[in-house]
Design an enzyme around this catalytic site. Structure first.
Site: not given
Length: 996
Positions: A446, A512
């Protein structure tokens, strides 16, 4: 050059005098030492250190590192450990926020100054006697987040990168006798802008501190590569070593022979018909290194495990040993009851639990784990994505919400971040490179994209042949070559399938998915089914392994698990740390029932006379497991058999059932299960690794016939119905069933009421369901009954007394509800609830009835799906059977109390006291059912389980249906439409009766 705290704001200064990163091998003086894993070249400095705390670098006691400075009066601090869990500073849980955000105006690349806790440690030790040419090194396996080191007042060095070892040579600063090692650990430095992972913020020496003697001739680094022939008929093991000092190295492959020396420091051996490593069979060879000095004397022995396997992208797919891989994975923060201080034993227990759950892959989110994790992953058999220490999520929102150009993201294209990134990449690679469990390198998490992260990816490809992973390219696609796989987070399965219709040049994973926050993990079967249907989609990694909660005590001394804000920290992100498929103590949550089922290696379909097995293992036949077939009638086993099977990897085969379904009327289940024939390091013989169940109905169910008609007593305000063992009162005035006495005992503490509400789950709270559903809360709490000549309606039919109440529900527009009770002569009450929602009202959270009894009714037995809680979108792993529990055990202790304890497919349920007196509920033919010590309203009103009120009642909730729990994410994803209650008129019928 002395250390200066000013260098904390220099993002390009990542170390001073730190030794080069190297492989994580150990060396021993004798072969006997390595068998006992106890090297006389190593001394642990773990334990109590003297400690001083400073609010920021300017408040550090000057000169404390000097040998003449007396630290005897300082406090003690346990190492490894976080200072925040030992009385200093406070833990802080933040996700996307930086911990200093709003508290100090800190620009990117600067370290906070006004509040930047400094941990000052002192440890004295007696150094070992060093021989000629030997050196003494100190290794800090993990320090959060930057450290400076002195020995006897001499500045030794400085290091950053929280999660990989920092080694320093102490030799030249040693003095005879007692030596003083002094360390400053800074909570934040410039690189902390790259460490905004979703976790609790701690600081200190949180991994082992070790003294290591470097012999005069020492293998400083080992690099093992294995190459397999195309048909795997042979394999080469190639070894490169880096030697410190003058001497020689010889290498033997245990049980096979000596490696050929092809250059002064390189060795090779060819192995015919190699035993390949895989998660299904994690076979490890062992190399034995013998190191001699110039005189020919042995200075050290080194064992090194080797897994021979080939992993990479072949034919456009991720393959292990030529077979397409599906990652049945989980993300794992290194976190337990002591924060990120994890022992080998705790880690091994975690991996055993994951193997039992059929998980085959782990992503080390979002930093390198302790070295022993990888060693254990090699031994137990896991695919590992090793992730670098990088996340700048706290700056993500500047791009999303404040229109900052993606090119200006951190690290982006800014060259000042490159030294830190490259240092962290090299530290991780050099330490972990020899572990066969690692199948991909990840550039972090991220942090968008850019040339800096591209350089990291190029580095990994330059030094190794494993694929490179990075998800941020999905958000910043300027440099798609950064990643070798498409990687996304929380993309719905249908959207993954749609994406792959037009993106066919790379395999895809979800690094994820299935955000398991609170009562969640619904409809995950969609993803697993897709992974076995679409070759390019190769699985995903659940978020995440265990709740990151901290054991705390409230003002009354009661222990509880705390989340963001419970330590008084601000800013914080509340309970967003509670996403685990395991609880904070690493015990399993009810979601494990579903995880294990979805990830099992056999897909089984059962018919009335045969069953079909699809083998999803890559290298293991079904013959390696014992196949059991069990026949049960209405929850009671009536037959079982063992049947030999031999379904090869990737194959499907059908077998005749060894048991026949009887012709006698009733409901039957056939369960086919596979069990370990032999015990493993992670489970005992007989452990079940896969199962499926089918239900068959034979004949028609016969309606319950009462032994007689009940007596009805029509009063002014009450209507009584009684029989041999029961007496029921219905109140005209208050509008409902006011009393039910069985064998003289009152079963209900208050009238049963229609119920449309449950305590919102984390997912429901995230998509603002309470605001949308609030009218159904009002309807559940404040239904209005207006007495009249026809309300209630009273009649008699078929030897039953029928009493029906109509309620006005306070919704906008108004809704109405009718509850009809039909009482027979045995006291059995058949209830039907009909609801007509106001036009335009959305789906309700649930539809059923709420019963309240004494807390003495604390025993729960049911014939339905279980044993763990299950919901309409999370019931694949549940099985129909008869189960026994207590009411208290039905409450699931999620970090924030919420809807829990439900069971689907319930045929009957009994809630009784310890003498067996209580109530039996029956579906028509099935229902959902829960029995809990607290009402939905009490649960909703509590922020922590330990704050729930003392138990006074048992609350029973038969229901037509409860809304699915959902789980694609926890910031807006709703349940799939098929798992919502229908809108419009609904009807629900069930029955209840006193027993005992």
């Amino acid at each position: 050059m002395p250390f200066s705290p000013a260098q904390l704001s220099n993002a390009e200064l990542v170390e001073e005098n730190r030794l080069p990163a190297c492989s994580d091998h150990h060396w021993y003086k004798t072969p006997q030492e390595w068998e006992g894993r106890n090297s006389s070249y190593e001394w642990s400095l773990n334990g109590l250190w003297k400690f001083s705390y400073a609010h920021n670098p300017s408040q550090v006691i000057p000169g404390f590192e000097s040998p003449t400075f007396d630290c005897a009066g300082w406090d003690d601090m346990r190492v490894p450990g976080h200072i925040q869990l030992q009385g200093y500073d406070i833990p802080q849980y933040v996700n996307t926020q930086y911990p200093w955000d709003g508290n100090q105006d800190v620009h990117e690349g600067q370290a906070p100054t006004s509040f930047n806790p400094v941990a000052c440690y002192v440890k004295t030790f007696m150094p070992p006697s060093l021989g000629e040419g030997e050196r003494l090194v100190v290794e800090f396996a993990g320090a959060e987040s930057a450290l400076a080191v002195w020995l006897n007042g001499t500045y030794i060095g400085y290091a950053t990168d929280t999660f990989t070892p920092s080694r320093f040579d102490l030799t030249d600063a040693l003095v005879p006798g007692e030596n003083k090692l002094a360390v400053q650990v800074f909570k934040w430095w410039a690189g902390s802008w790259l460490e905004d992972q979703d976790f609790c913020r701690f600081s200190g020496l949180f991994r082992d501190v070790t003294l290591k003697v470097i012999p005069s001739a020492h293998v400083q680094d080992i690099h093992v590569r294995t190459d397999c022939a195309e048909d795997f008929s042979s394999a080469h093991i190639n070894v490169a070593t880096t030697l410190h000092g003058r001497g020689s190295v010889s290498v033997t492959l245990e049980g096979i022979g000596k490696l050929e020396q092809v250059s002064p420091r390189c060795f090779t051996i060819t192995i015919p018909q190699p035993h390949l490593w895989s998660p299904e069979d994690p076979y490890l060879y062992r190399l034995l290194f013998t190191v001699r000095d110039e005189a020919g004397e042995i200075t050290e022995f080194i064992p090194q495990s080797v897994g021979i396997r080939r992993f990479g992208i072949e034919d456009g797919l991720l393959k292990l040993n030529g077979k397409r891989v599906v990652f049945n994975g989980v993300n794992r923060h290194e976190f337990g009851l002591n924060g990120r201080v994890m022992t080998r034993e705790q880690t091994e227990a975690d991996l055993r639990a994951l193997k039992k759950t059929n998980i085959n892959a782990i992503r080390t989110s979002h930093y390198p784990n302790s070295s022993f994790f990888y060693e254990l992953a090699d031994q137990y058999g896991f695919y590992v994505i090793d992730e670098m220490n990088l996340e700048s999520h706290g700056l993500w929102d500047q791009v999303r919400f404040f229109q900052r150009p993606v090119e200006e993201a951190v690290p982006g294209d800014d060259p000042r971040w490159l030294p830190t990134l490259m240092d962290r990449a090299a530290n991780m690679f050099e330490r972990d490179k020899n572990h066969p469990s690692i199948v991909m390198w990840s550039c972090g998490n991220e942090s968008f994209g850019g040339t800096d992260i591209l350089a990291v990816a190029d580095y990994f490809r330059e030094v190794d042949n494993r694929p490179v992973h990075y998800e941020g390219v999905h958000w910043d696609p300027r440099y798609p070559e950064t990643t070798d796989v498409f990687s996304q987070m929380y993309t719905p399965a249908a959207e993954v399938e749609e994406f792959l219709k037009t993106h066919r040049n790379k395999p895809m994973i979800l690094c994820e998915y299935a955000h398991a926050m609170g009562n969640s993990f619904g409809a995950v079967d969609r993803y697993v089914d897709l992974a076995y249907r679409e070759p390019l989609f190769q699985g995903g990694f659940i978020w995440d392994f265990a709740d990151q909660a901290i054991k705390l005590k409230d003002r009354y001394g009661q222990e509880f698990f705390g989340y963001g804000g419970d330590c008084g920290e601000s800013p914080h992100d509340a309970d967003f740390c509670g996403n685990g498929i395991f609880f904070a103590d690493h015990s399993p949550t009810p979601r494990i029932q579903e995880v294990k089922y979805l990830y099992q290696g056999f897909n089984i379909a059962i018919g009335s006379d045969s069953f079909t097995v699809e083998n999803r293992f890559l290298f293991t036949s079904s013959r390696d497991f014992e196949c059991r077939v069990t026949l049960a009638r209405e929850g009671v086993v009536v037959g079982d058999a063992i049947i030999p099977t031999d379904v090869g990897p990737g194959q499907t085969h059908t077998y005749a059932l060894p048991l026949s379904i009887p012709s006698n009327a009733g409901e039957y289940t056939i369960t086919v299960s596979f069990h370990l024939r032999q015990g493993t390091p992670w489970a005992d013989t007989g452990y079940e690794i896969a199962a499926e169940q089918a239900v068959f109905e034979v004949g028609d169910r016969q309606p319950v016939k009462a032994t007689g008609s009940p007596e009805i007593i029509v009063g002014t305000h009450n209507i009584g119905v009684r029989g041999k063992h029961f007496h029921i009162l219905f109140s005209r005035l208050h509008g409902g069933l006011a009393s039910y006495k069985w064998a003289g005992k009152e079963l209900f503490n208050s009238p049963p009421v229609p119920n449309f509400w449950h305590a919102p789950t984390s997912n429901e709270t995230a998509w603002k369901a309470p605001a949308e559903d609030g009218q159904w809360l009002l309807a559940s709490r404040y239904a209005m009954h207006t007495p009249s000549l026809d309300n209630p309606r009273v009649s008699q039919e078929d030897n039953k007394v029928c009493i029906a109440f109509t309620y006005d529900l306070p919704t906008t527009p108004p809704s109405s509800c009718t509850t009809e009770y039909r009482v027979d002569g045995d006291g059995r009450v058949e209830a039907t609830i009909d609801v007509i929602p106001g036009e335009g009202l959305g789906d309700m959270p649930e539809f059923g009835m709420l019963f309240t009894s004494s807390a003495d009714l604390d025993q729960f037995r049911w014939y339905g799906e279980g044993p763990d809680e299950c919901y309409v979108d999370r019931r694949g792993g549940a099985r129909l059977g008869i189960y026994q529990s207590t009411v208290a055990e039905q409450f699931t202790p999620y970090l924030v109390p919420q809807e829990c304890g439900n069971h689907t497919g319930v045929r009957w349920a009994e809630v009784t006291d310890t003498n067996g007196i209580g109530i039996r509920f029956e579906g028509h033919p099935t229902m959902e059912f829960s029995a809990l010590p607290w009402s939905p309203f009490e649960i909703e009103n509590s922020t922590h389980a330990h704050k729930l009120p003392p138990i006074h009642h048992t609350y029973m909730r038969p229901a037509l249906m409860r809304r699915g729990v959902a789980g694609d994410d926890t910031w807006g994803a709703r349940p799939h439409p098929e798992f919502l209650l229908p809108t419009g008129k609904l009807s629900f019928t069930f029955a209840f009766q006193g027993i005992g």
